[in-house]
Motif scaffolding. Structure first.
Motif, PDB file in Angstrom:
ATOM      1  N   PRO A  45      78.622  51.362 -33.285  1.00  0.00           N
ATOM      2  CA  PRO A  45      77.626  49.986 -32.806  1.00  0.00           C
ATOM      3  C   PRO A  45      78.061  49.221 -31.906  1.00  0.00           C
ATOM      4  O   PRO A  45      77.627  48.557 -30.746  1.00  0.00           O
ATOM      5  N   LEU A  46      79.611  49.037 -31.759  1.00  0.00           N
ATOM      6  CA  LEU A  46      80.413  48.314 -30.686  1.00  0.00           C
ATOM      7  C   LEU A  46      80.248  49.037 -29.302  1.00  0.00           C
ATOM      8  O   LEU A  46      79.976  48.444 -28.378  1.00  0.00           O
ATOM      9  N   ALA A  47      80.222  50.346 -29.307  1.00  0.00           N
ATOM     10  CA  ALA A  47      80.163  51.206 -28.169  1.00  0.00           C
ATOM     11  C   ALA A  47      78.815  51.008 -27.805  1.00  0.00           C
ATOM     12  O   ALA A  47      78.605  50.999 -26.465  1.00  0.00           O
ATOM     13  N   ASP A  48      77.579  50.854 -28.538  1.00  0.00           N
ATOM     14  CA  ASP A  48      76.510  50.992 -28.118  1.00  0.00           C
ATOM     15  C   ASP A  48      76.262  49.386 -27.238  1.00  0.00           C
ATOM     16  O   ASP A  48      75.528  49.330 -26.426  1.00  0.00           O
ATOM     17  N   GLN A  49      76.765  48.193 -28.191  1.00  0.00           N
ATOM     18  CA  GLN A  49      76.677  47.220 -27.431  1.00  0.00           C
ATOM     19  C   GLN A  49      77.247  46.980 -26.225  1.00  0.00           C
ATOM     20  O   GLN A  49      76.831  46.127 -25.468  1.00  0.00           O
ATOM     21  N   PHE A  50      78.528  47.382 -26.152  1.00  0.00           N
ATOM     22  CA  PHE A  50      79.195  47.536 -24.767  1.00  0.00           C
ATOM     23  C   PHE A  50      78.334  47.966 -23.798  1.00  0.00           C
ATOM     24  O   PHE A  50      78.361  47.597 -22.600  1.00  0.00           O
ATOM     25  N   LYS A  51      77.529  49.279 -24.027  1.00  0.00           N
ATOM     26  CA  LYS A  51      76.750  50.029 -23.272  1.00  0.00           C
ATOM     27  C   LYS A  51      75.479  48.897 -22.771  1.00  0.00           C
ATOM     28  O   LYS A  51      75.348  48.728 -21.411  1.00  0.00           O
ATOM     29  N   GLU A  52      75.170  48.291 -23.544  1.00  0.00           N
ATOM     30  CA  GLU A  52      73.751  47.238 -23.534  1.00  0.00           C
ATOM     31  C   GLU A  52      74.525  46.019 -22.482  1.00  0.00           C
ATOM     32  O   GLU A  52      73.625  45.621 -21.831  1.00  0.00           O
ATOM     33  N   PHE A  53      75.529  45.589 -22.849  1.00  0.00           N
ATOM     34  CA  PHE A  53      76.126  44.440 -21.876  1.00  0.00           C
ATOM     35  C   PHE A  53      76.447  45.141 -20.537  1.00  0.00           C
ATOM     36  O   PHE A  53      76.666  44.386 -19.680  1.00  0.00           O
ATOM     37  N   GLY A  54      76.425  46.358 -20.259  1.00  0.00           N
ATOM     38  CA  GLY A  54      76.743  46.833 -18.993  1.00  0.00           C
ATOM     39  C   GLY A  54      78.289  46.916 -18.797  1.00  0.00           C
ATOM     40  O   GLY A  54      78.744  47.025 -17.613  1.00  0.00           O
ATOM     41  N   LEU A  55      79.042  46.988 -19.830  1.00  0.00           N
ATOM     42  CA  LEU A  55      80.495  47.319 -19.529  1.00  0.00           C
ATOM     43  C   LEU A  55      80.906  48.839 -19.881  1.00  0.00           C
ATOM     44  O   LEU A  55      80.164  49.437 -20.371  1.00  0.00           O
ATOM     45  N   PRO A  56      81.825  48.849 -18.938  1.00  0.00           N
ATOM     46  CA  PRO A  56      82.284  50.471 -19.072  1.00  0.00           C
ATOM     47  C   PRO A  56      82.886  50.592 -20.291  1.00  0.00           C
ATOM     48  O   PRO A  56      83.371  49.782 -21.224  1.00  0.00           O
TER      49      PRO A  56
END
Length: 106
Positions: free
Chosen positions: A25-36
């Motif tokens: 869920p955090l990996a998905d959130q980072f992707k959503e934030f546009g973070l690598p």
């Protein structure tokens, strides 16, 4: 101030370890934030260090100030992606705890 510091440390430690483990869920959130993807362990490591720093009296002020800055970034990322308030609440709560700790150590 001790209980506030313990709560903030526990919350940020859990979040940091979850990022270090790459929880989906955090990996998905980072992707959503546009973070690598490689930003997750960096931020997770920072959060673990901050949790430890809050518990060391000589580092509490610096750790709480950096925690506030980090959580401002987290809240901003949630707002930017138009997350529901329930999704940004943990970051906002830790930001407030960090500010209380910082004010108490000045």
């Amino acid at each position: 101030m001790t209980i506030v510091t313990l709560i903030a440390s526990a919350l940020i430690l859990i979040a940091g370890v979850a990022k270090l483990l790459g929880v989906k869920p955090l990996a998905d959130q980072f992707k959503e934030f546009g973070l690598p993807r490689h930003a997750m362990p960096l931020i997770g490591g920072l959060e673990v260090c901050l949790a430890i720093g809050l518990q060391i009296e000589a580092l509490t002020l610096a750790a709480s100030a950096l925690l506030v800055v980090t959580m401002v970034g987290a809240v901003a990322a949630h707002v930017k992606t138009r997350h529901k308030p329930t999704q940004s609440f943990p970051a906002l709560a830790v930001l407030i705890l960090g500010a209380v700790i910082m004010a108490g150590t000045m």
